[in-house]
Design an enzyme around this catalytic site. Sequence first.
Site, PDB file in Angstrom:
ATOM      1  CG  HIS A  27      -2.066   1.046   1.155  1.00  0.00           C
ATOM      2  ND1 HIS A  27      -1.870   2.319   0.901  1.00  0.00           N
ATOM      3  CD2 HIS A  27      -3.063   1.123   1.972  1.00  0.00           C
ATOM      4  CE1 HIS A  27      -2.892   2.928   1.038  1.00  0.00           C
ATOM      5  NE2 HIS A  27      -3.535   2.331   1.659  1.00  0.00           N
ATOM      6  CB  THR A  28       2.467   3.226  -2.809  1.00  0.00           C
ATOM      7  OG1 THR A  28       1.458   3.769  -3.350  1.00  0.00           O
ATOM      8  CG2 THR A  28       2.967   1.933  -3.325  1.00  0.00           C
ATOM      9  CG  ASP A  29      -1.629   7.647  -0.718  1.00  0.00           C
ATOM     10  OD1 ASP A  29      -0.662   8.456  -0.289  1.00  0.00           O
ATOM     11  OD2 ASP A  29      -2.734   8.128  -0.962  1.00  0.00           O
ATOM     12  CG  LEU A  30      -0.068   2.783   5.734  1.00  0.00           C
ATOM     13  CD1 LEU A  30      -1.719   2.432   5.858  1.00  0.00           C
ATOM     14  CD2 LEU A  30       0.267   1.466   6.200  1.00  0.00           C
ATOM     15  CG  ASN A  79      -5.175   7.330   2.840  1.00  0.00           C
ATOM     16  OD1 ASN A  79      -6.148   8.318   2.856  1.00  0.00           O
ATOM     17  ND2 ASN A  79      -4.322   7.375   1.997  1.00  0.00           N
TER      18      ASN A  79
END
Length: 322
Positions: free
Chosen positions: A210-213, A217
């Site tokens: 998950h690159t936008d953790l 978020n």
Amino acid sequence: MSAVPAGELPHGLLTAARQHRAGTDLPGRVDGETWLRALPRLVDEALDRWSLRVDRGEPLRHGLTALVVPVTRPRGDPGVLKIGWPHEESDTEHLALRAWHGRGAVQLLAADPPSGALLLERLDAGRDLTIGSVQGTSEALGGLLSRLDRPAPPWAPPLSGQLVRIRDQAQRAATDAALAHRFPRRLLQQAASLAADLAGEEGLDARLVHTDLHQANVLWRAQPGEWAAIDPKTVAGDPHWAVAPAMWNRWDDALAAADLRSHLTSRLELVCGAGGLDPDRARAMTIVRLADNALWSVRHGRDDVADEITRSVAIIKAMQRG
């Protein structure tokens, strides 16, 4: 009349979506303005498809690329309907949520990928990691990184391909005289070198990431009482790639710290400690991601490009060893 008429769409979503350009990676991509015009119809179609009712007791919510509508499901239990603007990063969101099946992430109840509609469990939208101590919130992020870790499925785009692109763009930028006075050339050269080394590693694309953790978020799941990630942007890569967003979010807190470098270093070490990650490897990947963020802002002529460059340089400097 639509259940969510155009006049009720959140102002923040209107502002953000109108800046989105139509993608060229697949046919049928539309710009943000076109998507906004279709949004009330897309909401109505999803409500009919899954026999949902809008929960008028809860406000509409949104991110930069999606509208989130609180709903009541056929048996009366709560959920949320998410309608996203179609873009490359959102294409695999439903697949990632299915892969995690609620373990460390919001539970996917139903999906209609062609319309960008997702029916999700309702988490506590008023409780995230944007407040709370640096130690507690950083450790929560690290714990989620560990829970979300699993072998990469074949549909996830490889991180190695992204790193090759970043390497090439950073190398070109390092020779750009017009950019030299805005972004230190030595940092671009460092990012290019690190990206090249990482891209060549065997087994780099092994894990689902998950690159936008980041802190906003992550929402609270009341039962059984735990944090859950939302809005996944995924790659087949290395979990260390996911540490960087914890550095650039809650930026006002970082600026308010007595020592910015110590504050950011502490964040990184807390995330890595809770997630079982190597801090040095996380530093290297964070440097690469921050350089890429700054270059993306320059290429797209963002209004906040000066702030993005300043923040990126500050974080990259804080990530240096010693």
